[in-house]
Enzyme design. Sequence first.
Site, PDB file in Angstrom:
ATOM      1  N   GLY A 217       0.827  -1.199   0.000  1.00 54.28           N
ATOM      2  CA  GLY A 217       0.000   0.000   0.000  1.00 54.28           C
ATOM      3  C   GLY A 217       0.863   1.251   0.000  1.00 54.28           C
ATOM      4  N   SER A 218       0.374   2.290   0.622  1.00 45.82           N
ATOM      5  CA  SER A 218       1.043   3.600   0.547  1.00 45.82           C
ATOM      6  C   SER A 218       2.366   3.666   1.293  1.00 45.82           C
ATOM      7  CB  SER A 218       0.098   4.685   1.067  1.00 45.82           C
ATOM      8  OG  SER A 218      -0.964   4.881   0.154  1.00 45.82           O
ATOM      9  N   THR A 219       2.722   2.645   2.078  1.00 50.40           N
ATOM     10  CA  THR A 219       4.049   2.671   2.701  1.00 50.40           C
ATOM     11  C   THR A 219       5.141   2.635   1.632  1.00 50.40           C
ATOM     12  OG1 THR A 219       4.165   0.253   2.976  1.00 50.40           O
ATOM     13  CG2 THR A 219       3.212   1.536   4.790  1.00 50.40           C
ATOM     14  N   LYS A 221       5.306   4.460  -0.840  1.00 50.52           N
ATOM     15  CA  LYS A 221       5.602   5.838  -1.247  1.00 50.52           C
ATOM     16  C   LYS A 221       6.913   6.331  -0.639  1.00 50.52           C
ATOM     17  CE  LYS A 221       0.707   6.905  -1.898  1.00 50.52           C
ATOM     18  NZ  LYS A 221      -0.510   7.484  -1.296  1.00 50.52           N
TER      19      LYS A 221
END
Length: 484
Positions: A217-219, A221
């Site tokens: 997921g957004s980790t 990023k």
Amino acid sequence: MNVQIRRVTALALVMILALFASATYTQFVKASALRQDPRNARTYYQSFNRDRGPIIVAGKAVASSKRVKDDFGYQRRYSKGPLYAPATGFFSVVFGMTGIEAAYDEVLQGTADSLFLSRIQDLVTGRQRHGGGVELTLDPDVQTTAWDALGDQRGAVIVLNATTGEILAMVSKPSFDPADLAGHDTAEVNKIYQKLLKNKHNPLWNRAISGNLYSPGSTFKLITAAAALESGDYTSESVLPAPVTLRLPGTEVDLGNMGDSQCSSVGEMTMIQALAISCNTAFANLGMELGEDALREQAAKFGFSQALSIPTYVTPSTLGEDMDEPQVAMSAIGQFDDRVTPLQMAMVAAAAVNEGVIMAPHLVRTLRNSDLSVVKTIDPVPFATAISPSTARQLRAMMVQVVTSGSGSRAAIPGVEVGGKTGTAEKTKGQPPDNWFVSFADDGDTRLAVAVVVEDGGKAGMSGTGGAVAAPIARAVMEAAMAK
């Protein structure tokens, strides 16, 4: 007559030499292979008919052997078995060994080269051979806090000392009790093992380092941001396009932000602002600007696709192959075919808080003799320099912003610098997302790196987010570790 005697003598000498050579070859050259041959029942029984050494946490044995009255002589027992199972693994007369039991089998049996002097002493004194000990890096308070904080939710927690690489906590749920597989009633052990195998939640997996890897997921990023900063074309204050939706090239698919929210009223924002609120459109566009090669190279510097042993095997984290632009966009925000272990994501946080250097994660502190005197200490060693000190400082500041004024506010600890990144990893439509929080904490004395993943939104289900579900768990374990 003398000729015949000489011939017989020569023949006898040749036979003696052949026998000597055969015995030497068997006892020295082939000895190791014969010992390891699965058909060698004698070796099999010997491995159990021995006082196997302990696995130790904070001075107390979490795995040890007790004498029993059967053909095996000794049976393995486990203190707080489910709590420490991801580290200890099991030692079974039916299914062999896993975890530290397998990785340091020779030490625990007392046959390792490092215990040679101890074996000589046993030989001279006539004392029965005893196994050596393996002391783990786990902190029982941090381990227990992680266990309790995760509760009855499925997932994993891993905590690193970012300065040394020591693993202070490694929790995986659901877990199992290794004692159930250590019994000598083979029929009963097999029954229990088959039940564990059939459990749809896979309690035998160590979710922290292996198992069925997670979408980050957004980790992810954090890795996209690191790649941008390392390129030299961006800083944390670089302005990025941040539209409400992003049309993926060559498709009719519009990528939106969480809850169809608007990242910026003016359609753009700085990278540090975009990370703080986890803006999908900004980072997906940034990923396409950087390209697949840049993302892949940066991920590899953090440890993706690399073999790692702690000393138990860690499944390599991976990205998709031969991605087109839309797939690169999705990969840049931790979707598409990105697959990671929690350990890998903790290593990303460790680089940010440790000036770009990742110390090799390790689970063992010392190897000990049968009298528990230290034979060898496992020294910290660098694993990689993943990012430059300048990039590390910027990434660190960006992660702090996530906690102080972004989606990770529930991880804040008064008096401690905490940085983090939330993640809400989408899966099959209609299935609750996995919730992530990747973080670091620095109180001036201790630097920690933490990764938490809670499967299927935990108790929150479809409404679960990394900030609401996983961040409080990270805060609890960081507070426990900082209290030392």
